[in-house]
Design a protein around this motif. Structure first.
Motif, short mmCIF file in Angstrom:
data_model
loop_
_atom_site.label_atom_id
_atom_site.label_comp_id
_atom_site.label_asym_id
_atom_site.label_seq_id
_atom_site.Cartn_x
_atom_site.Cartn_y
_atom_site.Cartn_z
N PHE A 8 0.70 -1.38 0.06
CA PHE A 8 -0.20 -0.16 0.00
C PHE A 8 0.63 1.09 -0.08
N THR A 10 -0.21 4.89 0.93
CA THR A 10 -1.44 5.83 1.21
C THR A 10 -0.87 7.33 1.26
N CYS A 15 -6.68 12.33 1.50
CA CYS A 15 -7.74 11.66 2.31
C CYS A 15 -8.64 12.50 2.84
N CYS A 21 -12.75 3.22 3.47
CA CYS A 21 -11.78 2.12 3.83
C CYS A 21 -12.16 1.36 4.88
N ARG A 55 -8.32 -1.16 9.58
CA ARG A 55 -7.97 0.16 8.94
C ARG A 55 -8.49 1.17 9.86
N SER A 103 -5.50 7.01 6.68
CA SER A 103 -5.77 5.92 6.98
C SER A 103 -4.64 4.89 7.44
N CYS A 180 -10.08 -2.15 1.06
CA CYS A 180 -9.99 -0.77 1.36
C CYS A 180 -9.35 0.01 0.01
N ALA A 181 -8.46 -0.32 -0.74
CA ALA A 181 -8.00 0.33 -1.86
C ALA A 181 -9.00 0.56 -2.95
N CYS A 184 -11.63 3.33 -1.63
CA CYS A 184 -11.05 4.67 -1.60
C CYS A 184 -11.65 5.61 -2.73
N ILE A 189 -5.45 5.61 -0.76
CA ILE A 189 -4.90 4.39 -0.61
C ILE A 189 -4.82 3.57 -2.04
#
Length: 286
Positions: A8, A10, A15, A21, A55, A103, A180-181, A184, A189
């Motif tokens: 990852f 980030t 954000c 996420c 997360r 995150s 999560c990615a 987003c 992410i």
């Protein structure tokens, strides 16, 4: 590893604190609910990473540097809604204040102390270079908890087993990106081959510096850092400590080899002394 190492990146500068996420992680991995009660800590209802929070979106409120009201977006990133009356992404807020949003997740360290101390083999490194806990093998000893330099791993109170982010190992095996990615909305992410992510991150920092954001920096990307480089690293807009991250993390088991050597030498010395002590009195004088 049989596959290319993935990870990852980030980018906290984009954000918006939407927590998509967190939700996607919980839904995909069937993680128990937490963070239901208001904490009084801004909108940070989950507070920290833990056994039921793989997360965690942090909200840090601080004065805006140099009176800036907005940060430049990453190339190709969709423009997020402002997280307040002004500003974009991780610099959301109103007036002279801003929120730094990030995150956080398990770092999937290159040199993982949690792997070193696990007595059952519950923790293992996958073919993708990630670190996963096998919950059906974990015996709840808790050795991995203090071993983690980031304080990521936690035991569940009901049965004592340890849990943390798996980087959606099951999805990786099916050729999919982590939940999560995928969820987003601002591409804060980013998931992919670790070497490519490092190049992309370096270019993003350079662009931010060129746009007048000198405080932008990378955290955890250096393969020569105290954990051999993180599999999940970050672009930050302030010092790591501001985000609750250790400034110089070091694998907690780095001294184990030398400790074992010293212990072996000490044991050999004691054995020799004991052998001499038990020799017949006449034999010792010869």
């Amino acid at each position: 590893m049989s596959e290319e190492r993935v990870g990852f990146f980030t980018d906290t500068s984009v954000c918006i604190g939407c927590k998509a996420c967190e939700v996607a992680c919980k839904e995909w991995n069937a993680i128990p609910e937490d963070g239901i009660s208001l904490t009084g800590m801004s909108y940070d209802n989950t507070e920290a990473l833990g056994a039921s929070t793989w997360r965690h979106v942090a909200f840090i409120e601080q004065p805006r540097p140099d009176g800036r009201t907005e940060l430049p977006l990453a190339d190709g990133a969709p423009k997020p809604a402002a997280a307040g009356d002004g500003g974009a992404g991780g610099a959301g807020g109103a007036g002279d204040m801003r929120w730094l949003m990030s995150s956080d997740v398990c770092k999937h360290c290159t040199h993982s102390a949690c792997l070193d101390v696990c007595p059952t083999g519950s923790l293992f490194r996958t073919e993708f270079g990630t670190v996963v806990v096998q919950e059906d093998i974990c015996n709840g000893c808790g050795y991995c908890v203090p071993a983690c330099p980031y304080g990521v791993i936690e035991q569940r109170k009901d049965d004592g087993r340890a849990f943390k982010c798996t980087m959606c190992y099951d999805r990786l095996g099916a050729g999919q990106e982590p939940a999560c990615a995928k969820a987003c909305p601002t591409e804060s992410i980013q998931f992919g081959p670790l070497d490519e992510l490092r190049e992309r991150a370096a270019a993003r920092v350079e662009a931010l510096h060129g746009e007048g954001v000198p405080e932008a920096r990378l955290y955890g990307e250096d393969p020569d850092n105290g954990v051999g480089g993180d599999g999940a690293f970050f672009l930050l807009l302030d010092k790591p400590e501001v985000y609750g991250l250790p400034p110089d993390p070091v694998v907690t088991t780095r001294d184990l080899p030398s400790m074992w050597r010293h212990a072996a030498a000490a044991a050999a010395g004691l054995a020799a002394a004991a052998a001499v002590a038990f020799l017949p009195a006449g034999g010792r004088g010869r």
